[in-house]
Design a protein around this motif. Structure first.
Motif, PDB file in Angstrom:
ATOM      1  N   SER A  94      51.810  91.060  46.296  1.00 47.00           N
ATOM      2  CA  SER A  94      52.309  92.255  46.314  1.00 47.00           C
ATOM      3  C   SER A  94      50.728  92.924  47.784  1.00 47.00           C
ATOM      4  CB  SER A  94      52.340  92.725  45.172  1.00 47.00           C
ATOM      5  OG  SER A  94      51.068  92.472  44.887  1.00 47.00           O
ATOM      6  N   ALA A  95      50.650  91.815  48.355  1.00 48.02           N
ATOM      7  CA  ALA A  95      49.653  92.719  49.444  1.00 48.02           C
ATOM      8  C   ALA A  95      50.293  93.275  50.643  1.00 48.02           C
ATOM      9  CB  ALA A  95      48.379  91.325  49.084  1.00 48.02           C
ATOM     10  N   VAL A  97      48.772  93.255  53.846  1.00 49.43           N
ATOM     11  CA  VAL A  97      48.421  92.354  54.456  1.00 49.43           C
ATOM     12  C   VAL A  97      48.042  93.054  55.350  1.00 49.43           C
ATOM     13  CG1 VAL A  97      47.590  89.926  54.990  1.00 49.43           C
ATOM     14  CG2 VAL A  97      49.077  90.333  53.464  1.00 49.43           C
ATOM     15  N   ASP A 129      50.997  85.389  57.711  1.00 50.42           N
ATOM     16  CA  ASP A 129      51.716  85.644  57.554  1.00 50.42           C
ATOM     17  C   ASP A 129      51.619  84.787  56.073  1.00 50.42           C
ATOM     18  OD1 ASP A 129      54.109  85.838  55.131  1.00 50.42           O
ATOM     19  OD2 ASP A 129      55.125  87.506  57.037  1.00 50.42           O
ATOM     20  N   ILE A 130      50.768  85.261  54.827  1.00 48.75           N
ATOM     21  CA  ILE A 130      50.673  84.679  53.815  1.00 48.75           C
ATOM     22  C   ILE A 130      51.168  84.108  52.885  1.00 48.75           C
ATOM     23  CG2 ILE A 130      49.579  84.257  51.646  1.00 48.75           C
ATOM     24  CD1 ILE A 130      47.221  86.386  53.026  1.00 48.75           C
ATOM     25  N   LEU A 131      53.009  85.015  52.711  1.00 51.76           N
ATOM     26  CA  LEU A 131      54.203  84.659  51.928  1.00 51.76           C
ATOM     27  C   LEU A 131      55.157  83.833  53.238  1.00 51.76           C
ATOM     28  CD1 LEU A 131      56.504  85.228  50.062  1.00 51.76           C
ATOM     29  CD2 LEU A 131      56.887  87.972  51.277  1.00 51.76           C
ATOM     30  N   GLY A 146      58.399  88.836  46.437  1.00 49.95           N
ATOM     31  CA  GLY A 146      57.733  88.862  47.936  1.00 49.95           C
ATOM     32  C   GLY A 146      58.550  90.778  48.068  1.00 49.95           C
ATOM     33  N   PHE A 147      57.677  91.256  48.625  1.00 51.09           N
ATOM     34  CA  PHE A 147      58.239  92.655  48.643  1.00 51.09           C
ATOM     35  C   PHE A 147      58.538  93.538  50.353  1.00 51.09           C
ATOM     36  CE2 PHE A 147      55.962  94.699  44.892  1.00 51.09           C
ATOM     37  CZ  PHE A 147      55.719  93.940  43.796  1.00 51.09           C
ATOM     38  N   LYS A 161      63.940  89.305  55.107  1.00 53.16           N
ATOM     39  CA  LYS A 161      62.866  88.834  54.845  1.00 53.16           C
ATOM     40  C   LYS A 161      63.567  88.128  53.519  1.00 53.16           C
ATOM     41  CE  LYS A 161      60.328  92.767  55.910  1.00 53.16           C
ATOM     42  NZ  LYS A 161      59.168  93.667  55.497  1.00 53.16           N
ATOM     43  N   LYS A 165      61.067  84.612  54.485  1.00 56.04           N
ATOM     44  CA  LYS A 165      60.114  84.192  53.969  1.00 56.04           C
ATOM     45  C   LYS A 165      60.511  82.890  53.127  1.00 56.04           C
ATOM     46  CE  LYS A 165      58.203  88.129  55.643  1.00 56.04           C
ATOM     47  NZ  LYS A 165      56.647  88.665  55.522  1.00 56.04           N
TER      48      LYS A 165
HETATM   49  O1  C5P Z   1      56.535  91.779  57.448  1.00 61.28           O
HETATM   50  P1  C5P Z   1      56.579  91.972  55.579  1.00 61.28           P
HETATM   51  O2  C5P Z   1      54.823  93.150  56.118  1.00 61.28           O
HETATM   52  O3  C5P Z   1      57.007  93.893  55.520  1.00 61.28           O
HETATM   53  O4  C5P Z   1      56.399  91.976  55.216  1.00 61.28           O
HETATM   54  C1  C5P Z   1      56.301  92.339  53.006  1.00 61.28           C
HETATM   55  C2  C5P Z   1      55.586  91.108  52.417  1.00 61.28           C
HETATM   56  O5  C5P Z   1      55.547  90.032  53.041  1.00 61.28           O
HETATM   57  C3  C5P Z   1      54.833  91.215  51.271  1.00 61.28           C
HETATM   58  O6  C5P Z   1      55.826  90.441  50.379  1.00 61.28           O
HETATM   59  C4  C5P Z   1      53.496  90.484  51.665  1.00 61.28           C
HETATM   60  O7  C5P Z   1      52.350  90.715  50.411  1.00 61.28           O
HETATM   61  C5  C5P Z   1      53.849  89.795  52.417  1.00 61.28           C
HETATM   62  N1  C5P Z   1      52.877  89.843  53.592  1.00 61.28           N
HETATM   63  C6  C5P Z   1      52.430  88.821  53.863  1.00 61.28           C
HETATM   64  N2  C5P Z   1      51.273  88.081  54.628  1.00 61.28           N
HETATM   65  C7  C5P Z   1      52.061  89.399  55.751  1.00 61.28           C
HETATM   66  C8  C5P Z   1      52.443  90.239  55.762  1.00 61.28           C
HETATM   67  C9  C5P Z   1      52.616  90.584  54.382  1.00 61.28           C
HETATM   68  O8  C5P Z   1      52.200  87.497  52.470  1.00 61.28           O
HETATM   69  N3  C5P Z   1      50.990  88.840  56.802  1.00 61.28           N
END
Ligand code: C5P
Length: 220
Positions: A94-95, A97, A129-131, A146-147, A161, A165
């Motif tokens: 949910s972060a 990022v 991108d952590i997710l 994810g969100f 997504k 993801k």
């Molecule tokens: O690609 P976007 O930022 O729209 O995707 C949102 C989702 O991806 C959220 O669940 C967010 O926590 C995660 N995310 C992530 N690392 C990033 C960018 C997004 O984990 N650098």
């Protein structure tokens, strides 16, 4: 009574913004309050899970009964999430990022008029991108949530997504003009490979339980 349907399960939650230093006093960040992620961590703990919350800087108190790891940058958040992910049954990303960071944070405060201090330009690089990175490492039995915070086309973007993801569930919501960031309630869509559910407006507390209810369904 309180449902303990997550007893014996490990839950990882990322929450809040990340903060990317420009120099020792300045940074790039965003308006994420962390409320949704903290509510999910609290709800998961209440339902009996062993919870790790990896949180960027927020104004919120660390939830009781939750292992909270405080981080600042996206790179630090990735490292902390990578550590907890392999043991997690459910991982909720949910972060908010920061998508980019200054390539080389200055060691000293940038000052106007100093030789070499070009205040008009900051060279940026993309953050991991952590997710997506952990979704790619997902094993059987792990549920990844994810969100998608969008200003338009929430469901179409959420569907994309889900695939890119490797998430099992994307919680989509509209953002902008007083929606979502820092507010206490939220209106969302649950997008999975098989369906799209539009949920009624609800508090972030109730939404947290709704997300966990949906995640638990993947255990069958
Ligand atoms: O690609 P976007 O930022 O729209 O995707 C949102 C989702 O991806 C959220 O669940 C967010 O926590 C995660 N995310 C992530 N690392 C990033 C960018 C997004 O984990 N650098």
């Amino acid at each position: 009574g309180v449902s303990r349907d997550l007893a014996g399960r490990r839950v990882l939650v990322t929450a809040g913004p990340t903060v990317e230093p420009i120099d020792p006093v300045r940074y790039i960040s965003n308006h994420s309050s962390g409320k949704t992620g903290y509510a999910i961590a609290r709800a998961a703990a209440r339902r009996g899970a062993d919870v790790t919350l990896v949180s960027g800087p927020t104004a919120l108190a660390a939830p009781e009964g939750v292992r909270t790891v405080h981080v600042k940058t996206a790179c630090d958040m990735l490292a902390a999430a990578e550590e907890a992910f392999p043991a997690a049954d459910v991982a909720v990303f949910s972060a908010a990022v920061a998508d980019m960071r200054p390539k080389e944070p200055a060691a000293r405060k940038l000052k106007k008029g100093e030789p070499g201090a070009d205040l008009g330009t900051i060279e940026l690089v993309e953050n991991p991108d952590i997710l997506a990175s952990l979704g790619a490492a997902k094993r059987d039995g792990q549920v990844v949530v994810g969100f998608a915070a969008e200003t338009e086309n929430v469901v179409a973007n959420a569907r994309k997504k889900l695939a890119t993801k490797r998430a099992d569930l994307i919680v989509g919501n509209l953002v902008g003009e007083g929606r979502a960031f820092g507010t206490d309630d939220n209106e969302v869509w649950f997008v999975t490979a098989d369906d799209v559910d539009e949920l009624p407006l609800m508090s972030k507390e109730r939404l947290a339980d709704a997300i966990l209810d949906r995640a638990v369904q993947f255990f069958g």
